[in-house]
Design an enzyme around this catalytic site. Structure first.
Site, mmCIF file in Angstrom:
data_model
loop_
_atom_site.group_PDB
_atom_site.id
_atom_site.type_symbol
_atom_site.label_atom_id
_atom_site.label_comp_id
_atom_site.label_asym_id
_atom_site.label_seq_id
_atom_site.Cartn_x
_atom_site.Cartn_y
_atom_site.Cartn_z
ATOM 1 N N ASP A 50 0.810 -1.213 0.000
ATOM 2 C CA ASP A 50 0.000 0.000 0.000
ATOM 3 C C ASP A 50 0.846 1.266 0.000
ATOM 4 O O ASP A 50 2.019 1.264 0.376
ATOM 5 C CB ASP A 50 -0.965 0.003 1.197
ATOM 6 C CG ASP A 50 -0.253 0.002 2.539
ATOM 7 O OD1 ASP A 50 0.737 -0.730 2.686
ATOM 8 O OD2 ASP A 50 -0.693 0.756 3.433
ATOM 9 N N GLU A 106 0.097 -1.014 5.627
ATOM 10 C CA GLU A 106 1.221 -0.579 6.474
ATOM 11 C C GLU A 106 1.144 0.917 6.748
ATOM 12 O O GLU A 106 1.610 1.389 7.796
ATOM 13 C CB GLU A 106 2.555 -0.908 5.790
ATOM 14 C CG GLU A 106 3.782 -0.731 6.658
ATOM 15 C CD GLU A 106 4.385 0.664 6.629
ATOM 16 O OE1 GLU A 106 5.278 0.944 7.437
ATOM 17 O OE2 GLU A 106 3.962 1.510 5.804
#
Lengths: 55, 351
Positions: B67, B122
Site C-alpha cells: 500500500d 502498512e
C-alpha cells in the site's frame, strides 16, 4: 584466531575468514568492535550507528 | 530475473495504484509475477500477496508492503529515475525482494527457503497485513522488512510510537472570573508533557534514544454548562520506554479530571549490527567495495510489529531516499534499484 577487546581487555575468538572492517561483539562487555587491521588483528570501538528522521 | 525483467516489474507495480485498503489489483499482479518467476504464490485471507521459493531448511521472510499513501504522481521515467507514488515507499523494496530471490533461485545459489510477503495497510494505523503474518507465520531464521534504506545502507531499527487523546472537562464559568479556562488547562498540560520529555532526554544525545512527543492538535469548546479541551499527542518512543510505561507516566502527569485514550501504541525495535543478518549484509557491502553503514530511524514500520512477535533478527533494506516518502517528488533511481537487487541476491545466496 583471537584478539583483545580494547574496552575490557577480554579475549575475543574470531572466525578464520574475518574481514577488514567487520563488526564483532565482545562476548564479555558487549562492546561493538570494528576490525581495523587483519595482520595483526586489531579491534577498535565501532563508529556510531547513523540516524535518520522518518521511515 | 534479469535486469530488464526487474525494470518491467517495478514499472508495472508503480503503475498499479494501491492506496491503503485498495491493494487487491497489485496483489493480483504480484501473485502473477511471482508465479511466472517460479514462486508458489497466493493472496492470503487479509489480502497480502505471499510467495514461497526454495526448499532449504532455514527460512527467511522478506516482508514488504503493497500500500501507499494517497496522491497520484504521474508514472514516468525521467533521467534514470522512475517517478510515481509508492516508487520509494515501498514498491522498490518489494520488487527488489522478488527479483533478488528469483535471481538467486534461477542461478541455483539460493541458500534459504524464502517467503516474500507484500502486506496490506502498512501506511495506516492498523498494520493489518503485518499483524496477520506475525500471528500466523512461524518465526523465520531472520526477516528483512522492505523500506528505503538506500542500496548501500542497512536499517537496524525504528522508534516506537504512542498516540494519545487527552480530554479535559470542567464546569463552564464566566470569562470575567479568575479561574483558568479549559483551554488554559490544556496548554498547561501540554507544557508539562513537553517538560517531562526534556527531563527524560537529559544526557540522551541521539534522537533514537530520546522521548519525542509532539502536539498534533488542540481544540477547545463548551456548551454553556461544560467547557472542554482536547489534545492529540503523538510520542516517538525510545527502546527503553515501551508504550505501557509511557502511558503510566502520562497518567501521572494528568490531573484527575482528565481522560486519557490511547488510539495507537507500538514499541520501538532494533536489531544489533552484530546480528547474523546484519553481518551478512556487511560482508556483501564490503565485497562490493563499500564501507557498511547502519542506521536507526525515528519513524515506525512493520519491523515494529514482526520484530517483537518473532524475536529473530530483523533489519530493513531497500533502494531509494526515504526523505521522498509521502512527498509529491517521490522517485526511484533505477541504477540504485538494480544495485539493491545485486546486494540482496548475494545476501540470499550460498557464501
Amino acid at each position: 584466531m583471537s584478539a583483545q577487546c580494547p574496552e575490557c581487555e577480554g579475549t575475543i575468538a574470531l572466525a578464520a575468514d574475518i574481514l577488514d572492517g567487520e563488526i564483532v561483539p565482545c562476548p564479555d562487555c558487549g562492546a561493538e568492535l570494528e576490525v581495523v587491521s587483519l595482520n595483526p588483528v586489531v579491534l577498535e570501538l565501532a563508529p556510531e550507528v547513523e540516524e535518520d528522521w522518518g521511515e | 530475473m534479469n535486469d530488464h525483467q526487474a525494470l518491467q516489474l517495478i514499472e508495472a507495480m508503480v503503475a498499479t495504484p494501491s492506496v491503503s485498503g485498495d491493494e487487491a489489483a497489485l496483489a493480483q499482479l504480484l501473485v502473477e509475477q511471482m508465479h511466472h518467476a517460479g514462486f508458489d504464490a497466493h493472496v492470503d485471507v487479509v489480502g497480502n500477496a505471499v510467495g514461497m521459493l526454495g526448499d532449504a531448511a532455514e527460512t527467511v521472510v522478506l516482508l514488504g508492503h503493497m500500500d501507499t499513501v494517497p496522491g497520484q504522481i504521474p508514472v514516468v521515467m525521467r533521467d534514470g529515475e522512475l517517478w510515481g507514488r509508492g516508487s520509494v515507499d515501498a514498491k522498490g523494496s518489494l520488487a527488489t525482494f522478488i527479483a533478488a530471490a528469483a535471481r538467486a533461485h534461477v542461478e541455483q545459489r539460493l541458500a534459504y527457503r524464502v517467503i516474500v510477503v507484500g502486506c496490506v495497510e502498512e501506511e495506516i494505523a492498523s498494520s493489518k497485513g503485518a499483524h496477520f503474518v506475525a500471528q500466523t507465520m512461524a518465526a523465520p531464521t531472520w526477516c528483512i522488512v522492505g523500506e528505503p534504506s538506500g542500496a548501500d545502507r542497512l536499517t537496524l531499527g525504528y522508534k516506537g510510537n504512542l498516540r494519545a487523546q487527552i480530554r479535559i472537562e470542567q464546569d463552564a464559568a464566566h470569562s470575567a472570573h479568575a479561574s483558568q479556562t479549559a483551554a488554559e488547562h490544556g496548554c498547561e498540560l501540554w507544557q508539562s508533557i513537553a517538560q517531562h520529555a526534556n527531563e527524560f532526554n537529559q544526557g540522551r544525545e541521539r534522537a533514537f534514544d530520546q522521548l519525542l512527543p509532539s502536539l498534533v492538535r488542540i481544540e477547545s469548546g463548551g456548551d454553556g454548562l461544560c467547557d472542554w479541551c482536547e489534545l492529540l499527542v503523538n510520542a516517538r518512543l525510545p527502546l527503553d520506554l515501551d508504550p505501557a510505561a509511557y502511558t503510566a507516566l502520562l497518567q501521572q502527569l494528568l490531573p484527575n479530571y482528565a481522560h486519557l485514550n490511547i488510539s495507537g501504541a507500538t514499541p520501538a525495535y532494533s536489531s544489533e549490527r552484530t546480528s547474523s543478518i546484519a553481518r551478512r549484509f556487511g560482508r556483501v557491502f564490503r565485497a562490493n567495495g563499500q564501507q557498511p553503514r547502519y542506521v536507526q530511524k525515528t519513524g515506525t514500520a512493520d519491523m515494529n510489529v514482526v520484530g517483537p512477535a518473532w524475536g529473530c533478527p530483523v533489519v530493513a533494506y531497500g533502494p531509494g531516499d526515504a526523505a521522498l516518502d509521502h512527498t509529491p517528488h517521490e522517485r526511484l533511481p533505477l541504477a540504485e534499484y538494480l544495485q539493491a537487487i545485486n546486494v540482496l541476491t548475494a545476501v540470499l545466496s550460498n557464501e
